[in-house]
Design a protein around this motif. Structure first.
Motif, short mmCIF file in Angstrom:
data_model
loop_
_atom_site.label_atom_id
_atom_site.label_comp_id
_atom_site.label_asym_id
_atom_site.label_seq_id
_atom_site.Cartn_x
_atom_site.Cartn_y
_atom_site.Cartn_z
N GLY A 90 -26.87 141.42 29.68
CA GLY A 90 -25.60 142.08 29.45
C GLY A 90 -24.89 142.54 30.71
N ASP A 91 -25.46 142.30 31.91
CA ASP A 91 -24.84 142.77 33.14
C ASP A 91 -23.74 141.85 33.63
OD1 ASP A 91 -26.46 144.97 33.22
OD2 ASP A 91 -28.01 143.98 34.42
N ASP A 92 -23.75 140.61 33.23
CA ASP A 92 -22.76 139.65 33.72
C ASP A 92 -21.57 139.63 32.76
OD1 ASP A 92 -22.91 136.07 34.44
OD2 ASP A 92 -21.39 137.58 34.87
N TRP A 93 -20.53 140.39 33.08
CA TRP A 93 -19.39 140.49 32.17
C TRP A 93 -18.64 139.18 32.03
CZ3 TRP A 93 -14.46 139.53 33.79
CH2 TRP A 93 -14.24 139.52 35.16
N GLN A 94 -18.68 138.33 33.06
CA GLN A 94 -18.00 137.04 32.95
C GLN A 94 -18.70 136.16 31.91
OE1 GLN A 94 -18.08 135.81 37.07
NE2 GLN A 94 -15.92 136.41 37.34
N ASP A 95 -20.02 136.23 31.89
CA ASP A 95 -20.78 135.49 30.90
C ASP A 95 -20.46 136.02 29.50
OD1 ASP A 95 -22.57 133.43 30.25
OD2 ASP A 95 -24.25 134.84 30.13
N ASP A 96 -20.35 137.33 29.37
CA ASP A 96 -19.98 137.93 28.08
C ASP A 96 -18.60 137.46 27.63
OD1 ASP A 96 -22.35 139.30 28.09
OD2 ASP A 96 -21.47 141.23 28.71
N GLU A 97 -17.66 137.44 28.57
CA GLU A 97 -16.31 136.98 28.24
C GLU A 97 -16.31 135.52 27.82
OE1 GLU A 97 -13.43 138.64 27.94
OE2 GLU A 97 -14.54 140.50 28.34
N ARG A 98 -17.11 134.71 28.48
CA ARG A 98 -17.20 133.29 28.13
C ARG A 98 -17.77 133.13 26.72
NH1 ARG A 98 -19.31 131.77 32.55
NH2 ARG A 98 -21.48 131.97 32.00
N ARG A 99 -18.79 133.92 26.39
CA ARG A 99 -19.38 133.86 25.05
C ARG A 99 -18.38 134.33 23.99
NH1 ARG A 99 -24.78 135.90 27.44
NH2 ARG A 99 -25.97 133.97 27.48
N LEU A 100 -17.65 135.38 24.29
CA LEU A 100 -16.66 135.88 23.35
C LEU A 100 -15.56 134.85 23.12
CD1 LEU A 100 -15.86 138.23 21.59
CD2 LEU A 100 -14.69 139.25 23.54
N LYS A 101 -15.15 134.17 24.20
CA LYS A 101 -14.14 133.12 24.08
C LYS A 101 -14.69 131.97 23.22
CE LYS A 101 -11.28 130.00 26.80
NZ LYS A 101 -10.95 129.52 28.13
N GLN A 102 -15.96 131.62 23.43
CA GLN A 102 -16.58 130.56 22.64
C GLN A 102 -16.64 130.98 21.16
OE1 GLN A 102 -20.66 129.74 23.61
NE2 GLN A 102 -20.76 127.94 22.30
#
Length: 163
Positions: A90-102
């Motif tokens: 959960g520390d990588d907010w860009q990865d979170d944003e990518r998952r949310l976009k997906q």
């Protein structure tokens, strides 16, 4: 309340209580925790349940604890918890944003227009059932059934991106 009485209630009502919790939380472990908390509270308190009202009391207690847990979590945490790999820190907010976009793209691809109309206010805007019902004119039980189906479809089709 004595231990034997609580054990008897546990054997009689656990499955139904767990079913209610899992339909609200969509998480097996959290659902088990909530049901356990209700029984632990019974053991610690001086609550006396009449046989005719025991099931109703237990179901309402589970529902209330589930709703409290849901209120305590932010919408973003719930969505990410439901659809991401548990190993994700959960520390990588860009990865979170990518998952949310997906997840949003998947919702647009798989959900009917009516389901999408319920998905956005509930999971992205954080509106409660009452607000959604009043906005859409759909009954609370129909909204609940649609949202249950939405979560099932998205869980079955959501793929965690490779790092």
């Amino acid at each position: 309340m004595d231990r034997q009485h609580v054990e008897q209630l546990f054997r009689q009502h656990y499955r139904r209580m767990y079913s209610v919790a899992s339909s609200l939380l969509y998480d097996e472990q959290e659902s088990k925790d909530v049901v356990s908390e209700v029984f632990a509270h019974l053991l610690e308190s001086y609550t006396e349940l009449l046989p005719a009202s025991a099931e109703g009391y237990l179901i309402v207690a589970v529902r209330n604890r589930c709703l409290k847990r849901l209120r305590d979590k932010s919408n973003r945490e719930r969505i990410l918890h439901l659809y991401t790999d548990e190993a994700h820190d959960g520390d990588d907010w860009q990865d979170d944003e990518r998952r949310l976009k997906q997840l949003r793209q998947l919702a647009h691809a798989l959900l009917s227009p009516q389901e999408l109309h319920l998905f956005t206010p509930r999971f992205l805007d954080g509106k409660d059932y009452k607000a959604i019902c009043s906005e859409t004119g759909i009954s609370r039980i129909a909204v609940w059934k649609h949202l249950l189906h939405i979560v099932k479809v998205l869980k079955e089709n959501f793929k965690t991106p490779e790092p």
